[in-house]
Write an enzyme that holds these catalytic residues in place. Sequence first.
Site, mmCIF file in Angstrom:
data_model
loop_
_atom_site.group_PDB
_atom_site.id
_atom_site.type_symbol
_atom_site.label_atom_id
_atom_site.label_comp_id
_atom_site.label_asym_id
_atom_site.label_seq_id
_atom_site.Cartn_x
_atom_site.Cartn_y
_atom_site.Cartn_z
ATOM 1 C CB CYS A 52 -0.911 -0.008 1.226
ATOM 2 S SG CYS A 52 -2.036 1.393 1.237
ATOM 3 C CB CYS A 56 -1.494 3.663 8.136
ATOM 4 S SG CYS A 56 -2.516 4.352 6.815
ATOM 5 C CB CYS A 59 -0.986 -0.441 8.204
ATOM 6 S SG CYS A 59 -1.883 -1.588 7.128
ATOM 7 C CB CYS A 96 -16.019 -6.325 5.603
ATOM 8 S SG CYS A 96 -17.409 -6.077 6.686
ATOM 9 C CB CYS A 127 -18.882 -3.929 4.413
ATOM 10 S SG CYS A 127 -17.811 -2.658 5.097
ATOM 11 C CB CYS A 187 -18.414 1.096 8.270
ATOM 12 S SG CYS A 187 -17.378 0.184 9.434
ATOM 13 N NE ARG A 259 -18.360 -4.819 12.621
ATOM 14 C CZ ARG A 259 -18.730 -3.914 11.721
ATOM 15 N NH1 ARG A 259 -17.870 -3.079 11.238
ATOM 16 N NH2 ARG A 259 -19.954 -3.877 11.303
HETATM 17 N N1 SAM Z 1 -6.721 0.564 3.040
HETATM 18 C C1 SAM Z 1 -8.020 0.881 3.497
HETATM 19 C C2 SAM Z 1 -8.031 2.096 4.368
HETATM 20 O O1 SAM Z 1 -7.135 2.326 5.137
HETATM 21 O O2 SAM Z 1 -9.009 2.823 4.282
HETATM 22 C C3 SAM Z 1 -8.703 -0.249 4.201
HETATM 23 C C4 SAM Z 1 -8.029 -1.224 5.053
HETATM 24 S S1 SAM Z 1 -7.396 -0.630 6.590
HETATM 25 C C5 SAM Z 1 -6.529 -2.048 7.051
HETATM 26 C C6 SAM Z 1 -8.799 -0.490 7.664
HETATM 27 C C7 SAM Z 1 -8.552 -0.098 9.098
HETATM 28 O O3 SAM Z 1 -8.020 -1.187 9.810
HETATM 29 C C8 SAM Z 1 -7.603 1.038 9.365
HETATM 30 O O4 SAM Z 1 -8.180 2.274 9.153
HETATM 31 C C9 SAM Z 1 -7.284 0.809 10.830
HETATM 32 O O5 SAM Z 1 -8.222 1.485 11.639
HETATM 33 C C10 SAM Z 1 -7.434 -0.697 11.003
HETATM 34 N N2 SAM Z 1 -6.133 -1.348 11.198
HETATM 35 C C11 SAM Z 1 -5.201 -1.592 10.261
HETATM 36 N N3 SAM Z 1 -4.121 -2.178 10.803
HETATM 37 C C12 SAM Z 1 -4.374 -2.296 12.123
HETATM 38 C C13 SAM Z 1 -3.616 -2.820 13.227
HETATM 39 N N4 SAM Z 1 -2.405 -3.295 13.097
HETATM 40 N N5 SAM Z 1 -4.199 -2.798 14.446
HETATM 41 C C14 SAM Z 1 -5.443 -2.310 14.596
HETATM 42 N N6 SAM Z 1 -6.184 -1.792 13.598
HETATM 43 C C15 SAM Z 1 -5.661 -1.783 12.379
HETATM 44 FE FE1 SF4 Z 2 -2.884 1.181 3.348
HETATM 45 FE FE2 SF4 Z 2 -2.878 -0.037 5.685
HETATM 46 FE FE3 SF4 Z 2 -3.160 2.598 5.588
HETATM 47 FE FE4 SF4 Z 2 -5.175 0.999 4.708
HETATM 48 S S1 SF4 Z 2 -4.415 1.168 6.797
HETATM 49 S S2 SF4 Z 2 -4.345 2.834 3.716
HETATM 50 S S3 SF4 Z 2 -3.981 -0.714 3.871
HETATM 51 S S4 SF4 Z 2 -1.347 1.444 4.943
#
Ligand code: SAM
Ligand code: SF4
Length: 337
Positions: A52, A56, A59, A96, A127, A187, A259
């Site tokens: 990606c 973040c 992630c 989802c 979703c 959501c 959730r």
């Molecule tokens: N890439 C898309 C986005 O960020 O909009 C969707 C997938 S992203 C993995 C969805 C959410 O999962 C993130 O916004 C975050 O809140 C949560 N998330 C991701 N990695 C996580 C982690 N290691 N621990 C807890 N929540 C996590």
């Molecule tokens: Fe990409 Fe992970 Fe951020 Fe979603 S949460 S935008 S998958 S880096």
Amino acid sequence: MIRHTWTRAEIENLYDQPLMDLLLNAQQVHREYFDANTVQVSTLLSIKTGRCPEDCKYCSQSAHYDTNLEIEKRIEVEKAIAEAKQAKASGSTRFCMGAAWRNPHERDMPYVLELIQEVKKLGLETCMTLGMLNASQAIRLKEAGLDYYNHNLDTSREYYPNVISTRSYDDRLETLEQVRAAGINVCSGGIVGLGETKQDRIGLLHELATMPIHPQSVPINMLVPIEGTPLANVEKLDVIDWIRTIAVARIIMPKSYIRLSAGRESLSDSDQALAFMAGANSIFSGDKLLTTPNTGEGKDRALFRKLGIQAEAPKPDVKATAINAMAANTSVIADGA
Ligand code: SAM
Ligand code: SF4
Ligand code: DTB
């Protein structure tokens, strides 16, 4: 009463109540709008994993960090449908699908629209979480039958720059606006345990509860620490702060599904029972979230049995979609839905 005028001070007062008062308050509000012994069950599937472009800091899927993740291109529609059937057979009512994209490209749209249509035919709610959307994409997702779009604010506006630099808080609000305008259920929630302060958790809750329409679904993720990410070694949040966050979300967004999302695997049955007491009424089931392990169906079933909780039945309009699809002689296996 549904309010959109909550102040940060009011939310802080709720958060700081003695725990037993807070839980009672949350449980009373919960019972005004929901059956307290019913929990909605969703299943997650990663339809494109890793690489990606966003950064973040929590992630596993960000290309900015070395997390040893197995990268997967877009999965075949047939594979996703097989997973959706499995999810339905194990009692999920919503499927989802998540992709590690900054936003869907136009070349991805036929693929995601087909996924929505096929999953809908199974009699499941749909979703998706695909990153940022523009207005035209949101409208096309809605037309294909998308029920919910997940796009989290993640944390407070103040703490956000410590967590993500490649897309702004306002970018996120803009996507949510497009989703709402297209008539898709929103959501949106966040993560706790990112090293944020109580004020940041309050800031996140304030942002969500003052939206023109409360998100219909509010995921509260507890950080799952991922080796290789900048937040891998952040101090674990006290579980009582997680419970307080859930209880306050319930009180200020009374009609929303709250959730329990990432992080359940590390929590005991009694922690989760407290979370349900605090008004949480939705979970992700299955062995896997997107890339990290989840509690697993067997354990959840045992927990529900122990607590006398039942899984929420499919909504009538979703049942009708499946029955109509069967009547139209499609290949849907609706197993009595
Ligand atoms: N890439 C898309 C986005 O960020 O909009 C969707 C997938 S992203 C993995 C969805 C959410 O999962 C993130 O916004 C975050 O809140 C949560 N998330 C991701 N990695 C996580 C982690 N290691 N621990 C807890 N929540 C996590
Ligand atoms: Fe990409 Fe992970 Fe951020 Fe979603 S949460 S935008 S998958 S880096
Ligand atoms: C959300 O708020 N939590 C889910 C869902 N929306 C897409 C994702 C949790 C991901 C947890 C980390 C992982 O499995 O990669």
